[in-house]
Scaffold this motif. Structure first.
Motif, short mmCIF file in Angstrom:
data_model
loop_
_atom_site.label_atom_id
_atom_site.label_comp_id
_atom_site.label_asym_id
_atom_site.label_seq_id
_atom_site.Cartn_x
_atom_site.Cartn_y
_atom_site.Cartn_z
N GLN A 101 0.86 -1.19 0.00
CA GLN A 101 0.00 0.00 0.00
C GLN A 101 0.90 1.24 0.00
N CYS A 102 1.21 1.78 1.19
CA CYS A 102 2.05 2.99 1.15
C CYS A 102 3.45 2.66 0.67
N GLY A 103 3.89 1.41 0.85
CA GLY A 103 5.17 0.99 0.31
C GLY A 103 6.37 1.26 1.20
N TYR A 104 6.14 1.89 2.32
CA TYR A 104 7.27 2.27 3.16
C TYR A 104 7.94 1.04 3.79
N CYS A 105 7.15 0.03 4.05
CA CYS A 105 7.68 -1.18 4.67
C CYS A 105 8.25 -2.13 3.62
N CYS A 137 4.08 -3.80 9.09
CA CYS A 137 3.38 -3.12 8.02
C CYS A 137 2.14 -2.53 8.65
N ARG A 138 1.96 -1.27 8.47
CA ARG A 138 0.85 -0.59 9.14
C ARG A 138 -0.37 -0.49 8.23
N CYS A 139 -0.19 -0.83 6.95
CA CYS A 139 -1.28 -0.58 5.99
C CYS A 139 -2.06 -1.82 5.58
N THR A 140 -1.36 -2.93 5.33
CA THR A 140 -2.02 -4.01 4.59
C THR A 140 -2.80 -5.01 5.44
N LEU B 201 4.22 4.23 9.28
CA LEU B 201 5.61 3.78 9.30
C LEU B 201 6.58 4.90 8.91
S1 FES Z 1 2.41 -0.76 3.00
FE1 FES Z 1 2.43 0.90 4.40
S2 FES Z 1 3.55 0.10 6.03
FE2 FES Z 1 3.36 -1.60 4.72
#
Ligand code: FES
Ligand code: FES
Lengths: 160, 783
Positions: A101-105, A137-140, B201
């Protein structure tokens, strides 16, 4: 009282099959050096405290939190960052399974999973869970990430 | 609507931002190194409530490379989105542990950090207000002595001078006496939880540079680039046009990046060093408590119903723990009041929703904007009522489900479009989770107890009455289109969904749509913020309008070229052609940049499609009754959780979590499922373990991810997701929006499931085994 803040040394690091030189402070973490000196910003600072795994890189093939190792300690080891991961199987699996999702992780996960698959090509669910435990991962909600791992493992077996 | 067949809408088009993210190529705000940038570091408060007696900067100035040190007097005026109550750096006193007191600007980050730690602050402690209940006492310590002097920035915020109340929203609907008289049964329920965090994150980060002509360049990890511009302009008296805010992709936000904090400080810091670029980045510890958090709540819900279970009256009190400053807490208390009953039809409603100051870190929007919180309170009460009535909790909800013909607490008339279908969501969730009232509590062979719990939710957007978005389309020489729009990509897939809406309208392939991922307030048309699950609706409509505009222009030029009237033309697959003989046409490529006749003459110019959309007919709420329209539509849904509880040690495992959402129209199914799963995860992580622990002095004991626990991969349940599609007439292709909804009912469903398992009223969060043990053994209760 503020001497030595900049005390450091010239080091060479073997990163992504290239030898790179940098003058680093003794207290610089590998994460800091990768990002600030080499522009390898795929390694992300999520906590700088060993808690989130977003800074994961491979050191001699082992996933390591790069915020938890000093640059000077990395000398003599083979470092792989997301930018240097030439095998793109897991990246494709992440895209195919919508594990981003956000891709940060994402870079941290991909390197971690790459190491898992290299080390334990027969990893079962429990093993996968254990390895994924080191990253946040905070999003998925993690399901897509687990599916990406499992599908990669299955695809490898079929190809063998 | 159902009968229409779409080519792109309803298809799982791969998200355009995924490949770069997978290969580590995406650059977030803090991923650029800029030569000569100066680094800022904060010195933050170690006390929750204290007078600042003195600040000694002498040692900090001794650190080489320090270029500026600013304290509160650099800008001793309060700022804030709704009520201006917070100085960017503390002035005279600190009100929460972690509050910024000073900022050091230095050549490098090490120097800035070193100097920041050498700042010496002398405090004189004040009594600490550690909960909203304490804050509401008549003799409570005041956190803001000059509340009456603060400027209200947004109509509809009502602080009470000489109290700790930053806002009170009242709902008065129907007649309570009638309601109680018609009720055979009443129940009362109380819940409470302390603040938690978004913990995106990517920690928050901002850079500001002031150019020599006065132009302010801001680079920020924000959900609201235009909002940053607005607040900087208002509080620093800079013309909005002289501020440019740029936001690349954002590494998670969940509402926490919808407000303005670091940008204020970075601006002041840059100003102090002659406009040089200054960067400020949060450490995780700062991001957790110095920057705004997820709001806490104490709530009481009293429900009255007939013996058949028909709800007749609801009396609700919310005390939101907004912490030291109100930020969007005032708006959260208002939004929660607007939807205070949950998605149930009740004629008589009385609600007092307070935004209360405490000495906790201050709160801002969290995914769901007051709704995960209110829904926990309401859904606990609904299960309590079902138990008292001895009816199936599912049937009780179905019987009272709100729908067309009913009115909301703020007395908006609902119709077949402006509210989703609660009953259908309920019916679907029953099948999805396998709900069976006679078998919902089962004991496994090893003595564990398996139970299910459900919840129902609704939410309207609570946007400002003038929330807006725009879109601009330009054409490339290969016939592909650039879509520019200020929706921020947070990982929710908004850019892909907007591209799909455009592709559908122009009957094009999505690969020929290039959506600009970054946002720049200087090039992109204005957009309020990317929050409130409102982007698909507002920006989606703007994109449709821009597409219409482009189509009109293309057909105009096309009609000259094709010697026909524009009405006789259609557009698809990169061609403009005659409806009755499609083989006769012209390529968009040949028209969009001006059509050239064989003899060299041209006709038409560049086609540039413009469109915008404003929400309409929204009104502020009446201060006495709450009468008003807080949002254009209500998204609704139902959720369920199945747990396996071990009565021996009070631990549990979440087996399944399910959501059915009325999405209006699912534009991208795979992205939608991902949003629902991610929402459930966030809701479950919060409800099972996330909260700040405070000591009696208001100090946060767990300001790092080592101690602020988060749900990890091995602990997640099987997720089940399904949708209902009741079209929103005004929505793009009927879509309603969905970003927040997956979170909303999770805490309620989990608590209901676990309460059934352990036969106790689990009315606090997070639901840790220790808390369950206390509540089961009667060793503690909500204050
Ligand atoms: S995709 Fe956003 S923290 Fe994993
Ligand atoms: S940044 Fe290294 S583990 Fe979080």
């Amino acid at each position: 009282m503020i001497q030595n803040m900049q005390a450091g040394q010239l080091i060479s690091l073997a990163i992504n099959d290239q030898v790179k030189e940098a003058y680093v402070r003794n207290s610089d973490t590998l994460l800091y050096t990768l990002r600030e000196q080499f522009g390898l910003v795929g390694a992300k600072p999520g906590c700088n405290n060993g808690d989130c795994g977003s800074c994961t890189v491979l050191v001699d093939g082992i996933p390591i939190n790069s915020c938890h190792i000093l640059s000077v300690e990395a000398v003599g080891h083979k470092i792989t960052t997301i930018e240097g991961l030439t095998d793109s199987t897991i990246q494709q699996a992440f895209i195919g399974n919508w594990a981003i999702q956000c891709g940060y992780c994402t870079p941290g996960y991909i390197l971690n999973i790459y190491a898992l698959i290299q080390t334990y090509p027969d990893a079962d669910d429990a093993m996968i869970n254990e390895w994924l435990e080191s990253n946040i991962c905070r999003c998925t909600g993690y399901q897509e990430i687990k599916e990406a791992v499992k599908n990669t493992l299955i695809a490898r077996k079929i190809n063998e | 609507m159902k009968t229409e067949s779409y080519t792109v809408i309803g298809k799982s088009v791969p998200r355009v931002d995924m490949p770069d993210k997978a290969f580590g190529r995406t650059k977030y705000t803090n991923d650029v190194t800029i030569p000569g940038v100066l680094h800022a570091k904060l010195h933050t408060s170690t006390r929750a409530h204290a007078v600042i007696k003195s600040i000694n900067l002498a040692k900090a100035w001794e650190v080489p490379g320090v270029r500026a040190i600013l304290t509160g007097d650099a800008f001793p005026f309060p700022v804030g989105p709704m009520l201006a109550d917070r100085p960017p750096l503390a002035v005279n006193k600190v009100r929460y542990c972690g509050e910024p007191i000073a900022v050091v600007v230095a050549d490098n980050i090490h120097q800035a950090k070193k100097a920041a730690t050498l700042i010496d602050v002398e405090y004189e402690d004040l009594p600490v207000v550690n909960s909203p209940a304490e804050a509401m006492k008549s003799n409570a310590q005041l956190i803001h002595e000059n509340l009456s002097n603060y400027k209200v920035q947004v109509k509809g915020v009502y602080p009470t001078p000489n109290t700790n109340i930053a806002n009170l929203t009242k709902i008065r609907k129907g007649n309570m006496q009638t309601g109680w008289e018609a009720s055979d049964i009443t129940i009362e329920s109380r819940v409470s939880f302390t603040p938690a965090d978004h913990a995106a994150l990517e920690t928050r980060c901002a850079r500001v540079e002031i150019l020599s002509n006065g132009r302010v360049m801001v680079y920020s990890s924000t959900q609201g680039p235009f909002y940053v511009r607005k607040l900087l302009s208002e509080f620093f008296h800079i013309d909005a046009g002289m501020i440019s805010v740029q936001t690349p992709l954002v590494g998670g936000a969940f509402g926490g990046k919808g407000t303005v904090q670091l940008e204020f400080i970075a601006y002041l810091a840059s100003r102090a060093v002659g406009g040089k670029m200054v960067k400020i980045e949060n450490s995780r510890e700062e991001d957790l408590i110095m920057s705004p958090v997820h709001i806490g709540l104490d709530a009481s819900v009293k429900l009255g119903a007939t013996k058949d279970g028909k709800l007749k009256a609801a009396e609700i009190k919310f005390l939101f723990d907004s912490g030291a400053y109100s930020d969007t807490g005032a708006g959260i208390s208002k939004a929660a009041a607007s939807d205070c009953t949950g998605p149930y039809a009740i004629e008589n409603v009385h609600c007092d929703s307070y935004c209360v100051y405490t000495n906790h870190p201050y709160a801002t929007s969290f995914r769901g904007f007051g709704h995960p919180e209110l829904t926990f309170a309401v859904e606990k009460a609904m299960d309590k009522l079902a138990a008292r009535l001895q009816v199936d909790p599912f049937e009780l909800r179905l019987l009272n489900a709100i729908g067309p013909g009913d009115t909301t607490p703020t007395q908006v008339n609902l119709n077949a479009s402006n509210i989703g279908d609660v009953s259908s969501c309920l019916t679907k969730i029953r099948n999805l989770i396998g709900w069976n009232p006679n078998k919902n509590v089962q004991t496994t062979r090893d003595g564990k107890i398996r139970t299910k719990g459900i919840s129902c939710f609704w939410k309207t957007s609570s946007t400002p009455p003038n929330a807006t978005a725009g879109a601009v389309l330009t054409f490339n020489t290969d016939g592909s289109i650039n879509l520019n729009c200020a929706a921020v990509e947070l990982g929710q897939g908004t850019k892909t969904v907007l591209g799909q809406i455009l592709a559908e309208k122009l009957k094009m392939d999505t690969k020929d749509i290039h959506v600009t991922l970054e946002v720049n307030t200087q090039y992109d048309p204005h957009q309020w913020k990317t929050v409130a699950s409102s982007t698909t609706m507002i920006a989606g409509r703007a994109v449709l309008a821009a597409a219409e505009d482009a189509i009109k222009q293309l057909k105009n030029v096309g009609s000259t070229v094709l010697k026909s009237s524009p009405e006789d033309l259609d557009i698809a697959k990169g061609r403009i052609f005659l409806k009755d003989s499609p083989e006769y046409g012209v390529k968009i490529t040949d028209v969009a940049v001006g059509y050239k006749y064989p003899n060299g003459n041209t006709v038409g110019g560049l086609v540039v499609g413009n469109g915008s959309y404003n929400v309409r007919h929204l009104t502020p709420l009446d201060p006495e009754t709450g009468f008003g329209k807080p949002g254009p539509q209500w998204g609704v849904g139902a959720q369920a959780v199945e747990v396996e509880y071990n009565p021996k040690d009070y631990t549990y495992k979440i087996v399944k979590a399910a959501t059915v959402l009325d999405a209006g129209k699912v534009i991208n199914p795979q992205a939608a499922i991902g949003q629902m799963r991610g929402g459930m995860y966030l809701g479950l992580s919060w409800a099972t373990r996330e909260s700040f622990t405070f000591d009696d002095k208001g100090i946060v004991l767990n300001p790092q991810l080592r101690t602020y626990d988060i749900l990890r991969a091995s602990e997640t349940p099987e997720y089940l997701v399904d949708f209902v599609e009741t079209p929103l007439v005004d929505g793009p292709y009927g879509a309603r929006g969905m970003g927040e909804y997956g979170v909303i009912g999770m805490a309620g469903a989990l608590a209901n499931s676990l309460s059934a398992a352990c036969a106790a009223d689990l009315n606090q969060l997070p639901l840790t085994p220790e808390l369950i043990w206390k509540l089961v053994e009667g060793k503690g209760d909500v204050q």
